[in-house]
Design an enzyme around this catalytic site. Structure first.
Site, PDB file in Angstrom:
ATOM      1  N   ASP A 164       0.532  -1.223  -0.062  1.00 17.38           N
ATOM      2  CA  ASP A 164       0.024  -0.011   0.064  1.00 17.38           C
ATOM      3  C   ASP A 164       0.811   1.104   0.072  1.00 17.38           C
ATOM      4  O   ASP A 164       0.454   2.030  -0.616  1.00 17.38           O
ATOM      5  CB  ASP A 164      -1.001   0.022   1.119  1.00 17.38           C
ATOM      6  CG  ASP A 164      -1.952  -0.947   0.968  1.00 17.38           C
ATOM      7  OD1 ASP A 164      -2.178  -1.519  -0.168  1.00 17.38           O
ATOM      8  OD2 ASP A 164      -2.918  -1.356   1.851  1.00 17.38           O
ATOM      9  N   LYS A 241       1.669   1.588  -6.780  1.00 19.22           N
ATOM     10  CA  LYS A 241       0.730   0.534  -6.871  1.00 19.22           C
ATOM     11  C   LYS A 241      -0.425   1.143  -7.664  1.00 19.22           C
ATOM     12  O   LYS A 241      -1.269   2.180  -7.280  1.00 19.22           O
ATOM     13  CB  LYS A 241       0.318   0.280  -5.363  1.00 19.22           C
ATOM     14  CG  LYS A 241      -0.604  -0.827  -5.402  1.00 19.22           C
ATOM     15  CD  LYS A 241      -0.920  -1.203  -3.794  1.00 19.22           C
ATOM     16  CE  LYS A 241      -1.965  -2.225  -3.610  1.00 19.22           C
ATOM     17  NZ  LYS A 241      -2.108  -2.703  -2.464  1.00 19.22           N
TER      18      LYS A 241
END
Ligand code: ASP
Length: 424
Positions: A164, A241
């Site tokens: 994350d 990401k």
């Protein structure tokens, strides 16, 4: 099917309308249950007269704990240190709840991936045990310090990390490890390593291979496609990401990957990258940062008074993530003026993610740049945030801050973005 009472954690076979599933119950109420299947995926099943449930194992399935083992040193191979920071790659699933927790040590992780010893001598250490959303600047310093120590004796360092906030860590490490003359590889997994569908071992093997190569800098290595084809090596200041769950979620932004790496040891560099010999001075650690920096995302209807909160709380820097070329509504301009007057550094990035900000296309943006807002070209917001923290940790002088923010320190700018680098 016996339909005896079942509870969370039970391993069951469920049949409904001629479909069968087997797995552990992770949620159950009078209308439905959720099973964690062996593949790692969850399935929700309606409970009614057509649903038949059979307990197939009354025992709770315990956590899978790989054994630790000692490795023999092979003088013919390089030494790679693997440091664990937490995240899914260092996690296992608790089958009674279906929850994932960061629990493996680095050496346990390595014991599950014996192929690593084909490429290097492996040394492991657990530095943190954090899901990356829980990481704070203190953790970046801890990691940078541990990596720096390992670099003294290892050919390269691999950090296993949650996905994350990986790009915050990879960019912060890039700024903290000055004159970095070896590879520091950050890797991850979208599925925990005790699942059949895990991407952990391939990412780890490709990372260890990358850590033995002549690369000077922080890179992120992980699946390049949804299958187990190859991994991409992406620059630590220009990686993000881009998918919440897919294995190939990490993409290079506004640049090309540095290279591709295969589990059999093959590696292909896709252009020029920094090498050891490009660095004349020794690597050193510089982890001084200013933590009072914020990211503010602009959106239609943004209440300008929200900016007062940061100003009144003594923030020293604000990264504004504007729209398109770096726009914000004009009603925010007076607050920006106030922030800059109170010696807060205000920088602009774009929420389009790809492309550059540019204050010279529209006249109202020129007002912002005249006020002193620093337009950060194609820099990622995450990188802008960590860079501003690092820069403000070293100087509060306005001119010096501007100069350092616009200087390409670790490949955070690409002045020649190519069309084929969009959505790589
Ligand atoms: N939330 C987790 C983390 O970032 C997800 C992951 O590791 O992939 O630590």
């Amino acid at each position: 099917m016996d339909n005896k009472p079942v509870k969370i954690g039970d391993c069951v076979a469920v049949e409904r309308n001629k479909t069968m599933w087997e797995g552990n119950i992770i949620q159950i109420n009078s209308k439905s249950l959720t099973l964690k299947l062996k593949s790692g995926y969850n399935v929700g099943i309606t409970l009614d007269k057509n649903t038949k449930i059979k307990k197939i194992n009354a025992e709770k399935i315990g956590k899978h704990k790989p054994v630790e083992f000692k490795l023999k040193f092979d003088k013919t191979k390089p030494l790679v240190s693997i440091l664990s920071a937490g995240g899914t790659i260092a996690s296992s699933i608790d089958y009674s709840t279906g929850a994932i927790s960061a629990s493996y040590s680095a050496s346990q992780l390595v014991s599950s991936v014996p192929e690593l010893v084909n490429f290097a001598n492996i040394k492991t250490k657990k530095v943190l045990e954090e899901m990356s959303e829980n990481m704070i600047p203190k953790h970046w310093k801890q990691l940078a310090n541990s990596v720096f120590k390992e670099l003294k004796e290892s050919n390269g360092v691999v950090v296993t990390h949650g996905t994350d906030t990986l790009s915050y860590t990879s960019s912060m490490l890039s700024f903290m490890l000055k004159n970095l003359n070896k590879p520091v590889v950050i890797t991850f997994a979208q599925k925990s390593s005790d699942r059949g569908s895990s991407d952990a071992s391939m990412n780890l093997i490709c990372s260890a291979i990358t850590a033995t190569k002549n690369i000077a800098g922080v890179v992120a290595v992980g699946h390049g496609t949804m299958s187990d084809d190859y991994c991409l090596i992406n620059p630590g200041t220009k990686v993000r990401k881009m998918h919440s769950s897919q294995r190939d979620s990490f993409r290079p932004i506004n640049c090309s990957p540095i290279g591709k790496v295969w589990v059999d040891g093959k590696i292909k560099f896709l252009g020029k990258h920094k090498k050891k010999e490009d660095l004349k001075e020794d690597c050193y650690l510089d982890d001084k940062i200013e933590e009072k920096v914020a990211i503010v995302k602009f959106y239609p209807g943004f209440n300008p008074e929200l900016l007062d909160v940061y100003i009144d709380k003594g923030y020293k820097g604000i990264i504004i993530e504007g729209t398109g070329l770096g726009h914000i509504a004009e009603c925010l301009f007076p607050k920006i003026k106030r922030a800059i007057k109170e010696d807060i550094t205000v920088c602009m990035t774009t929420q389009t993610i790809y492309g550059k900000v540019n204050p010279y296309v529209y006249s109202n943006l020129r007002i912002l740049s005249d006020l002193g807002v620093i337009y950060l070209e194609d820099m990622l917001t995450e990188t802008a945030y960590t860079k501003l923290m690092w820069v403000l940790g070293h100087t509060q002088n306005k001119e010096e801050v501007r100069e350092m923010m616009l200087k390409n320190m670790c490949g955070e700018f690409n002045l020649k973005i190519q069309p084929n680098q969009f959505l790589y």
